[in-house]
Enzyme design. Structure first.
Site, PDB file in Angstrom:
ATOM      1  N   GLY A  55      28.519 -20.080 -22.983  1.00  0.00           N
ATOM      2  CA  GLY A  55      27.074 -19.766 -23.437  1.00  0.00           C
ATOM      3  C   GLY A  55      26.251 -18.973 -22.408  1.00  0.00           C
ATOM      4  CB  CYS A  82      32.259 -20.904 -19.534  1.00  0.00           C
ATOM      5  SG  CYS A  82      31.627 -19.761 -18.676  1.00  0.00           S
ATOM      6  CE1 TYR A  83      24.310 -23.959 -20.596  1.00  0.00           C
ATOM      7  CE2 TYR A  83      25.440 -24.812 -22.579  1.00  0.00           C
ATOM      8  CZ  TYR A  83      24.328 -24.618 -21.946  1.00  0.00           C
ATOM      9  OH  TYR A  83      22.891 -25.366 -21.977  1.00  0.00           O
ATOM     10  CG  HIS A 169      35.847 -17.591 -20.830  1.00  0.00           C
ATOM     11  ND1 HIS A 169      35.002 -17.825 -21.776  1.00  0.00           N
ATOM     12  CD2 HIS A 169      34.767 -17.091 -19.965  1.00  0.00           C
ATOM     13  CE1 HIS A 169      33.627 -17.848 -21.531  1.00  0.00           C
ATOM     14  NE2 HIS A 169      33.648 -17.283 -20.341  1.00  0.00           N
ATOM     15  CD  GLU A 171      37.414 -18.419 -24.449  1.00  0.00           C
ATOM     16  OE1 GLU A 171      38.205 -19.262 -23.903  1.00  0.00           O
ATOM     17  OE2 GLU A 171      36.146 -18.171 -24.148  1.00  0.00           O
ATOM     18  CG  ASP A 227      37.567  -5.105 -43.749  1.00  0.00           C
ATOM     19  OD1 ASP A 227      38.891  -5.052 -43.419  1.00  0.00           O
ATOM     20  OD2 ASP A 227      36.827  -4.374 -42.961  1.00  0.00           O
ATOM     21  CE  LYS A 369      40.673  -3.521 -40.752  1.00  0.00           C
ATOM     22  NZ  LYS A 369      39.306  -3.237 -41.485  1.00  0.00           N
TER      23      LYS A 369
END
Ligand code: XMP
Length: 513
Positions: A55, A82-83, A169, A171, A227, A369
């Site tokens: 964050g 992280c945060y 991170h 991810e 979409d 996507k």
């Protein structure tokens, strides 16, 4: 039985959705919760592990977000990122301090103790950092298992309580082994099975839509693009004929496009599709207009007007559905660039009728996507829809350069259909980002048979790209270009010359207007 859920508590990181996506990649179900979600709620949802996201705030600032303290008493594993790791330290009795050097970008992680979290990984990893604060003192029960140049506490563990924290991170793609770290957390620490799939995602979304919509009606603007098509298929599966789709024919569509859309959605899927045939209205307003920006404005405004008119005619509806995706966090970021800088926003919204109050239904909001494509395939949409190349909202309006007439549109449509056939026929269509024709408002001299001709030029544009921010022209084999050129000149009257666009973006753009 309720599936095992991994709760991602969102503290405002731009990567929260990426964490959820990585968990889906590990075939595990995850749900993003507001950071304040109560421990009671998590328990009810069969949460078997909690991830505290990163964050933008500092835990040292007054009023910075804190989770329900009881989530640490649920007895399930927690991973702070992280945060999140700073929260763990701060809330469990450790100490967080301002770092003299903000750690940002690539760093080198040295793993001292692999344990369950770093199992199977090398001892040194390149990781992605983005934080200002650092841990000064660990809470009781924790020990450091990995470090970076700036921090001795880049990875911390309390094995007894199964609390884990990492300052980088995992991810994002530029963290080496990031997915393995997350997978270790899910499987080895939380004991998650790999039983979550696209089919489960479809089922879950359908159930959610049903619950939300109840007996009410849903309207959706169908463009035929990926979409809106996937959103339509999903909502239709959930509430059937309670969904009404509006397809605006703006007169700037490709050859047979309206027919194809009607055929697929109305006949094949049995959806309630209303076609607003507004070609004449668009063309009338565009008459004599050659400035690209003005053309775009006219097309945009007319679209809103026609769409609103159709909605009014259809009558009361509680929901307006949109195929909004999670704004693409572009994965192919430059090594030293900030991943956040390449976030692209989505322009799907717009033109909501002011005097009509709708609740928005956006079932694809949390998806990327490629996930939307996989979901579309799961729902039975054909490959031609799921893997369709992007097509601009203003359609052929920005591909007939200068002023637009029916004749020019007809010529362009025929040429474009030939290019499409040849791209399909040579197996190139799905390999490139976009392939299309452009009608040039110039005439050149040619000779056909014994006669001199003086006709228009068609430009062929074929580009490869990852995200449309940059693009390069494709080295299409000469034989294919030759066939395209021969066929266009022979089969499309009004064209006597075909040229190939060899400009990259930047400095060119993909479209010519
Ligand atoms: P440019 O021409 O800016 O295009 O390099 C980048 C990508 O965006 C598409 N494009 C649009 N898409 N509405 C859209 O929905 C628009 O007005 C529009 N203009 C360009 C273009 O086809 C390419 O993929």
């Amino acid at each position: 039985m309720k599936h095992q859920t991994i709760a991602v508590l969102d503290f405002g990181s731009q990567y929260t959705q990426v964490i959820a996506r990585r968990i889906r990649e590990c075939s595990v179900y995850s749900k993003i919760y507001h950071y304040k979600a109560s421990a009671k709620q998590l328990k009810k949802d069969n949460v078997v592990g909690i991830i505290l996201s990163g964050g933008p705030e500092s835990v040292l600032s007054k009023g910075s977000p804190r989770p329900d303290k009881k989530v640490f008493e649920l007895g399930v594993p927690v991973l702070g990122i992280c945060y999140g790791v700073q929260l763990l330290a701060h809330m469990l009795g450790g100490k967080v301090e301002k770092s003299h050097a903000r750690e940002y970008g690539h760093g080198e992680l040295k793993i001292k103790t692999k344990g369950s979290l770093f199992r199977g990984l090398p001892s040194v990893l390149r990781v992605w950092n983005s934080h200002g604060d650092r841990l000064g003192k660990l809470p009781k029960g924790f020990r450091a298992v990995a470090s970076t140049e700036n921090s001795g506490f880049a990875g911390i563990v309390d094995e007894k309580r199964r609390f884990y924290g990492i300052q980088f991170h995992p991810e994002v793609h530029h963290t080496e082994g990031g997915l393995n770290i997350l997978e270790n957390f899910l499987r080895k620490i939380c004991g998650c099975r790999a039983d979550w799939s696209m089919a489960s995602l479809a089922e879950e979304s359908i159930a959610n839509i049903r619950e939300k919509v109840g007996n009410d009606r849903v309207l959706l603007g169908l463009s035929g693009g990926v979409d809106s098509s996937v959103a339509a298929a999903l909502i239709h599966k959930a509430v059937g004929r309670q969904l009404t789709c509006v397809f605006v024919d703006n007169g700037l569509l490709r050859l047979n496009e309206r027919e194809l859309v009607v055929d697929l959605y109305k006949r094949h899927f049995n959806m309630d599709v209303r076609v607003a045939r507004a070609g004449s209205k668009f063309l009338k307003r565009l008459k004599g207009v050659s400035d690209p920006e003005r053309k775009r404005k006219i097309i945009g405004n007319t679209f809103v007007e026609v769409f609103q008119d159709s909605l009014k005619r259809i009558g009361e509806s509680r929901f307006l559905a949109q195929g909004t995706l999670y704004p693409d966090v572009i994965e192919s970021v430059s090594i030293d660039g900030n991943p956040a800088a390449t976030i692209k926003s989505h322009h799907n919204v717009g033109g909501l009728p002011k005097n009509m109050k709708f609740e928005l239904l956006e079932p694809l909001r949390q998806l990327f996507k490629d996930e939307v494509r996989a979901l579309g395939a799961e729902l039975g949409l054909p490959k031609e829809v799921v893997w369709r190349q992007p097509f601009p909202g203003p359609g052929l309006g920005v591909r007939v350069l200068g002023s637009i007439t029916r004749r020019k549109l007809d010529v362009l449509r025929k040429a474009d259909a030939i290019l499409h056939e040849e791209m399909m026929g040579s197996n190139l269509y799905y390999k490139v980002w976009q392939s299309f024709c452009v009608f040039l408002p110039v005439r050149t001299v040619g000779v056909m048979g014994d006669e001199r001709t003086y006709e228009n030029v068609i430009a062929v544009r074929v580009v490869e790209s990852k995200d449309a921010m940059t693009a390069d022209w494709v080295r299409v084999p000469y034989e294919v270009l030759q066939r395209v050129s021969n066929r266009i000149i022979n089969e499309v009257s009004g064209v006597n010359r075909v040229v190939y666009d060899i400009s990259s973006k930047p400095p060119g753009t993909i479209e010519w207007e």
